[in-house]
Design a protein around this motif. Structure first.
Motif, short mmCIF file in Angstrom:
data_model
loop_
_atom_site.label_atom_id
_atom_site.label_comp_id
_atom_site.label_asym_id
_atom_site.label_seq_id
_atom_site.Cartn_x
_atom_site.Cartn_y
_atom_site.Cartn_z
N GLU A 13 0.83 -1.20 0.00
CA GLU A 13 0.00 0.00 0.00
C GLU A 13 0.87 1.25 0.00
N ASP A 14 0.40 2.28 -0.69
CA ASP A 14 1.05 3.59 -0.66
C ASP A 14 0.44 4.37 0.49
N ARG A 15 1.29 4.82 1.42
CA ARG A 15 0.80 5.56 2.58
C ARG A 15 1.33 6.99 2.61
N GLY A 16 1.47 7.58 1.45
CA GLY A 16 1.94 8.96 1.38
C GLY A 16 3.45 9.05 1.42
N GLN A 17 4.02 9.28 2.60
CA GLN A 17 5.48 9.39 2.75
C GLN A 17 6.16 8.02 2.82
N ALA A 18 5.37 6.97 2.99
CA ALA A 18 5.92 5.62 3.15
C ALA A 18 5.11 4.62 2.33
N PHE A 19 5.72 3.46 2.14
CA PHE A 19 5.00 2.32 1.57
C PHE A 19 4.86 1.28 2.67
N LEU A 20 3.74 0.57 2.67
CA LEU A 20 3.60 -0.61 3.51
C LEU A 20 4.19 -1.75 2.69
N VAL A 21 5.21 -2.39 3.25
CA VAL A 21 5.95 -3.43 2.52
C VAL A 21 5.80 -4.77 3.23
N LYS A 22 5.44 -5.81 2.48
CA LYS A 22 5.37 -7.18 3.01
C LYS A 22 6.73 -7.83 2.80
N ILE A 23 7.33 -8.31 3.86
CA ILE A 23 8.69 -8.87 3.82
C ILE A 23 8.67 -10.28 3.22
N LEU A 24 9.56 -10.48 2.23
CA LEU A 24 9.67 -11.78 1.56
C LEU A 24 11.03 -12.43 1.80
N ALA A 25 12.08 -11.62 2.04
CA ALA A 25 13.43 -12.16 2.24
C ALA A 25 14.27 -11.12 2.98
N VAL A 26 15.37 -11.59 3.58
CA VAL A 26 16.29 -10.72 4.32
C VAL A 26 17.55 -10.54 3.49
N ALA A 27 17.88 -9.29 3.14
CA ALA A 27 19.09 -9.01 2.38
C ALA A 27 20.26 -8.69 3.31
N LYS A 28 19.96 -8.06 4.45
CA LYS A 28 21.00 -7.72 5.43
C LYS A 28 20.38 -7.76 6.82
N HIS A 29 20.97 -8.57 7.70
CA HIS A 29 20.42 -8.71 9.05
C HIS A 29 20.66 -7.43 9.84
N PRO A 30 19.71 -7.04 10.69
CA PRO A 30 19.90 -5.83 11.51
C PRO A 30 21.12 -5.95 12.43
N GLN A 31 21.76 -4.81 12.66
CA GLN A 31 22.90 -4.74 13.58
C GLN A 31 22.42 -5.02 15.00
N GLN A 32 23.31 -5.51 15.82
CA GLN A 32 23.01 -5.71 17.23
C GLN A 32 23.58 -4.53 18.01
N GLY A 33 23.07 -4.31 19.21
CA GLY A 33 23.61 -3.25 20.05
C GLY A 33 22.77 -2.01 20.08
N ASP A 34 23.31 -0.95 20.66
CA ASP A 34 22.63 0.33 20.81
C ASP A 34 22.87 1.17 19.55
N LEU A 35 21.82 1.45 18.81
CA LEU A 35 21.96 2.18 17.55
C LEU A 35 22.43 3.61 17.75
N HIS A 36 22.14 4.16 18.92
CA HIS A 36 22.52 5.55 19.19
C HIS A 36 23.97 5.66 19.66
N ASN A 37 24.55 4.53 20.04
CA ASN A 37 25.95 4.48 20.48
C ASN A 37 26.64 3.29 19.83
N PRO A 38 26.79 3.32 18.50
CA PRO A 38 27.37 2.16 17.81
C PRO A 38 28.78 1.83 18.31
N GLY A 39 29.01 0.54 18.46
CA GLY A 39 30.33 0.09 18.90
C GLY A 39 30.54 0.17 20.40
N GLN A 40 29.58 0.73 21.13
CA GLN A 40 29.72 0.90 22.58
C GLN A 40 29.08 -0.27 23.33
N THR A 41 29.68 -0.63 24.46
CA THR A 41 29.10 -1.69 25.30
C THR A 41 28.90 -1.22 26.73
#
Length: 125
Positions: free
Chosen positions: A25-53
């Protein structure tokens, strides 16, 4: 910008992952997308502090599920051409690629690998 519409196959960047999906569906500024496959797995950790533990909440980030729908900004979507891989195979490959990137031995990579190993148990049991 490409003119995309419902039914088109696309690659969609969502948070830190990348997916192959179908526009629902077209939702104006975004599309509603149905996921069929994973091209790149999401990163782990804190996105606001990359590389930090230290002094951060180290998030475990799952890939979006097969047929899960996500609102994705139109600027993060491009037309997809080619054959869509099976969801499970694409998920396995994306996990393996991320593990390869985490080969360097440091505290962040160690924690990220632990999260990924836990996710593998959840994904492939």
């Amino acid at each position: 910008m490409e003119s995309l519409q419902s039914g088109d196959l696309v690659t969609a960047h969502y948070k830190t992952g990348k997916y192959i999906g179908e526009i629902v569906e077209d939702r104006g500024q975004a599309f509603l997308v149905k996921i069929l496959a994973v091209a790149k797995h999401p990163q782990q950790g804190d996105l606001h502090n990359p590389g930090q533990t230290e002094n951060v909440f180290f998030h475990q980030r799952k890939a979006l599920s097969y047929n899960e729908k996500a609102n994705v900004s139109k600027s993060a979507i491009k037309a997809f051409e080619g054959e869509v891989p099976s969801y499970n195979e694409s998920l396995k490959q994306s996990v393996e690629k991320l593990k390869e990137k985490l080969k360097e031995d440091n505290t962040f990579n160690q924690q990220a690998k632990e999260q990924l190993e836990d996710l593998e148990k959840q994904y492939f049991q």
